[in-house]
Design an enzyme around this catalytic site. Structure first.
Site, PDB file in Angstrom:
ATOM      1  N   ILE A   1       0.834  -1.203   0.000  1.00 28.21           N
ATOM      2  CA  ILE A   1       0.000   0.000   0.000  1.00 28.21           C
ATOM      3  C   ILE A   1       0.873   1.259   0.000  1.00 28.21           C
ATOM      4  O   ILE A   1       0.560   2.239  -0.682  1.00 28.21           O
ATOM      5  CB  ILE A   1      -0.982   0.003   1.188  1.00 28.21           C
ATOM      6  CG1 ILE A   1      -1.894  -1.228   1.125  1.00 28.21           C
ATOM      7  CG2 ILE A   1      -1.814   1.288   1.226  1.00 28.21           C
ATOM      8  CD1 ILE A   1      -2.747  -1.354  -0.122  1.00 28.21           C
ATOM      9  N   CYS A   2       1.971   1.234   0.720  1.00 26.47           N
ATOM     10  CA  CYS A   2       2.891   2.384   0.717  1.00 26.47           C
ATOM     11  C   CYS A   2       3.460   2.607  -0.691  1.00 26.47           C
ATOM     12  O   CYS A   2       3.598   3.749  -1.133  1.00 26.47           O
ATOM     13  CB  CYS A   2       4.015   2.173   1.729  1.00 26.47           C
ATOM     14  SG  CYS A   2       3.433   2.108   3.436  1.00 26.47           S
ATOM     15  N   GLN A   3       3.771   1.529  -1.379  1.00 23.70           N
ATOM     16  CA  GLN A   3       4.263   1.642  -2.752  1.00 23.70           C
ATOM     17  C   GLN A   3       3.194   2.242  -3.663  1.00 23.70           C
ATOM     18  O   GLN A   3       3.485   3.149  -4.458  1.00 23.70           O
ATOM     19  CB  GLN A   3       4.697   0.280  -3.272  1.00 23.70           C
ATOM     20  CG  GLN A   3       5.935  -0.244  -2.609  1.00 23.70           C
ATOM     21  CD  GLN A   3       6.320  -1.629  -3.083  1.00 23.70           C
ATOM     22  OE1 GLN A   3       5.822  -2.126  -4.084  1.00 23.70           O
ATOM     23  NE2 GLN A   3       7.229  -2.260  -2.358  1.00 23.70           N
TER      24      GLN A   3
ATOM     25  N   THR B   1       2.771   5.999  -2.893  1.00 21.73           N
ATOM     26  CA  THR B   1       3.911   6.799  -3.342  1.00 21.73           C
ATOM     27  C   THR B   1       3.945   6.903  -4.859  1.00 21.73           C
ATOM     28  O   THR B   1       4.148   7.989  -5.416  1.00 21.73           O
ATOM     29  CB  THR B   1       5.217   6.211  -2.782  1.00 21.73           C
ATOM     30  OG1 THR B   1       5.103   6.134  -1.359  1.00 21.73           O
ATOM     31  CG2 THR B   1       6.404   7.075  -3.148  1.00 21.73           C
TER      32      THR B   1
END
Length: 163
Positions: free
Chosen positions: A58-60, A63
């Site tokens: 999810i962070c990828q 971003t």
């Protein structure tokens, strides 16, 4: 404030920054080891995308999504903040072709000042913060479920209203 990570509940110890407040100053290093402060981003609306760990799915997604959006918005500052190491951030950016400003909250002072630091996990929780040209908070949304993507459109709509 209560948040959850895949259903496990946690309480953030502080209050997240609030709309209308002056954003707290910060000092964090980017991938070139240049110290950046709040003043470096004044003069343009700024999206601060806070992710717990850049190497997670999810962070990828978060971003990459903002990296794509920022490429089309030169009148906006876009910053991603994580508690990851310089090496982790740099390696991920290089492998994914991401060119946005990445800042490291190594001492967790940003997370504490902005009310986003989750001590039990030793990271800053997922959030989107939009600042106006003077560093005043125009939008803040802390994800109630850290393992879900944030509402990108809401933050982008606020940014567009500030341009």
């Amino acid at each position: 404030m209560k948040i959850s990570i895949k259903g496990e509940e946690f309480t953030l110890p502080g209050q997240p920054v609030s709309v209308g407040a002056q954003a707290p100053d910060f000092k964090m290093q980017d991938l070139e080891d240049t110290v950046k402060t709040l003043a470096d981003f004044q003069g343009k609306p700024t999206i601060i995308s806070v992710v717990p760990a850049i190497e997670t799915r999810i962070c990828q997604l978060q971003t990459k999504r903002f990296n794509q959006e920022a490429g089309n918005m030169p009148e906006v500052n876009l910053v991603t903040v994580s508690t990851d190491s310089k090496e982790t951030q740099a390696n991920w950016c290089a492998s994914e072709g991401v060119t946005m400003t990445m800042l490291r909250d190594e001492d967790r002072e940003f997370g504490k000042a902005y009310g986003l630091y989750l001590a039990e996990k030793d990271f800053d929780t997922r959030a989107l913060i939009v600042l106006d040209t003077n560093g005043q908070v125009a939008y803040v949304k802390v994800s109630e479920e850290v393992s879900e993507e944030p509402n990108y459109r809401a933050a982008l709509d606020i940014v567009n209203s500030l341009i």
